[in-house]
Design an enzyme around this catalytic site. Structure first.
Site, mmCIF file in Angstrom:
data_model
loop_
_atom_site.group_PDB
_atom_site.id
_atom_site.type_symbol
_atom_site.label_atom_id
_atom_site.label_comp_id
_atom_site.label_asym_id
_atom_site.label_seq_id
_atom_site.Cartn_x
_atom_site.Cartn_y
_atom_site.Cartn_z
ATOM 1 N N GLU A 1 0.867 -1.180 0.000
ATOM 2 C CA GLU A 1 0.000 0.000 0.000
ATOM 3 C C GLU A 1 0.903 1.229 0.000
ATOM 4 O O GLU A 1 1.664 1.454 0.941
ATOM 5 C CB GLU A 1 -0.914 0.005 1.223
ATOM 6 C CG GLU A 1 -1.898 1.165 1.219
ATOM 7 C CD GLU A 1 -2.796 1.181 2.450
ATOM 8 O OE1 GLU A 1 -3.672 2.057 2.520
ATOM 9 O OE2 GLU A 1 -2.608 0.324 3.340
ATOM 10 N N ASP B 1 -5.374 10.292 8.716
ATOM 11 C CA ASP B 1 -4.109 9.827 9.267
ATOM 12 C C ASP B 1 -3.724 10.579 10.536
ATOM 13 O O ASP B 1 -4.011 11.768 10.689
ATOM 14 C CB ASP B 1 -3.002 9.994 8.219
ATOM 15 C CG ASP B 1 -3.219 9.092 7.023
ATOM 16 O OD1 ASP B 1 -3.272 7.871 7.238
ATOM 17 O OD2 ASP B 1 -3.354 9.599 5.897
ATOM 18 N N TYR C 1 -11.493 -2.844 3.022
ATOM 19 C CA TYR C 1 -10.566 -2.387 4.060
ATOM 20 C C TYR C 1 -11.386 -1.989 5.285
ATOM 21 O O TYR C 1 -12.092 -0.990 5.264
ATOM 22 C CB TYR C 1 -9.783 -1.192 3.522
ATOM 23 C CG TYR C 1 -8.644 -0.678 4.382
ATOM 24 C CD1 TYR C 1 -8.796 -0.423 5.744
ATOM 25 C CD2 TYR C 1 -7.407 -0.406 3.808
ATOM 26 C CE1 TYR C 1 -7.761 0.074 6.505
ATOM 27 C CE2 TYR C 1 -6.357 0.087 4.570
ATOM 28 C CZ TYR C 1 -6.540 0.335 5.910
ATOM 29 O OH TYR C 1 -5.508 0.831 6.662
#
Length: 275
Positions: A49, A60, A175
């Site tokens: 990734e 993030d 995911y």
């Protein structure tokens, strides 16, 4: 069958789970990325990734935010990231590469232009964090038309009906974000993750990868008992930050972490199934 689908099928036949490491492209410098990708494959990575640096990486935490800042200081753009993938492909035509990033750089390039360039570079999947599935039809169509899997996030609060809709639009794998928060946090409840993954598998036929909160070999192994893939990012990016300026040390530290995770994950699977 895409490279991502083929990799999951090959792993399934041997009873193993996918190890998917994340790094930010261009961190700590552009020349380090491709050699680091190769080192990760040698250490047991099944899919890579590759993060596309962005100025406002809202999903993030501080570790990957700092990685984006380091890469952006070197002016690493989406086109530069595609060049890195193409460079990796000159020596590795087997390991799937997934781009993880945000919509703005893709919109600037144009959906059709991006999909064509990504296919030419050798990209296998694209995860666009801030593009809701309900609005992703045009991009997903372009990606699928160029043989690229659109990857989508699922969260602990995603309803069953929405999971089913997302699974219809996605390909490759889904995911699952293991908790409500950003990357790099440590609030991983493995029992809750296992229960949720089991429930997701009752709704969606695609493999389920779990990310956010995987920090060491033990947590990777425990998550791999339930998930089809373990996705690890911040734990690796910390090594990159700590050894910045020493590419050989970075590769060894990241490879050491991945080898430990790979061994721990394989040890949780039936011995006869592990090759």
């Amino acid at each position: 069958m895409s490279r991502i689908e083929g990799r999951f099928e090959a792993l399934r036949q041997t009873g193993r789970k996918a190890l998917i490491p994340y790094i930010t492209a261009g961190d700590p410098d552009p020349d380090s990325t491709v050699p680091l990708m190769h080192a990760m494959v040698e250490a047991g990575a099944d899919i890579i990734e590759l993060g596309v640096p962005f100025s406002d990486p809202m999903a993030d935490g501080p570790v990957i935010q700092a990685a984006c800042e380091r890469a952006l200081k070197h002016h690493v753009s989406l086109r530069r990231v595609l060049e890195m993938v193409a460079g990796f492909r000159r020596d590795n035509d087997e390991t799937p590469v997934l781009l993880m990033g945000y919509l703005n750089p893709i919109e600037a390039m144009g959906y059709a232009g991006f999909a064509a360039a990504a296919q030419q570079a050798g990209v296998d999947g694209v995860l666009t964090v801030d593009l809701p599935p309900e609005e992703a039809g045009e991009l997903a169509g372009e990606l699928k038309g160029h043989g690229i899997d659109p990857i989508f996030l699922l969260s602990p609060t995603t309803t069953d009906a929405r999971v089913a809709r997302i699974a219809e639009q996605a390909s490759g794998f889904l995911y699952y974000v293991s908790f409500k928060g950003v990357t790099g946090a440590t609030r991983l409840d493995v029992d809750a993750v296992a229960e949720k993954v089991g429930h997701l598998k009752s709704i969606a036929a695609l493999p389920i990868g779990v990310g956010f909160g995987i920090r060491d070999a033990e947590s990777a192994a425990r998550v791999s008992r339930a998930a089809d893939a373990v996705i690890v990012g911040s734990a690796l990016v910390r090594h990159i930050a700590e050894a910045s300026g020493h590419p050989d040390v970075i590769r060894e530290k990241v490879a050491e972490e991945l080898r430990a995770m790979r061994a721990a994950m394989d040890a949780t699977q039936p011995a006869a199934a592990v090759s």
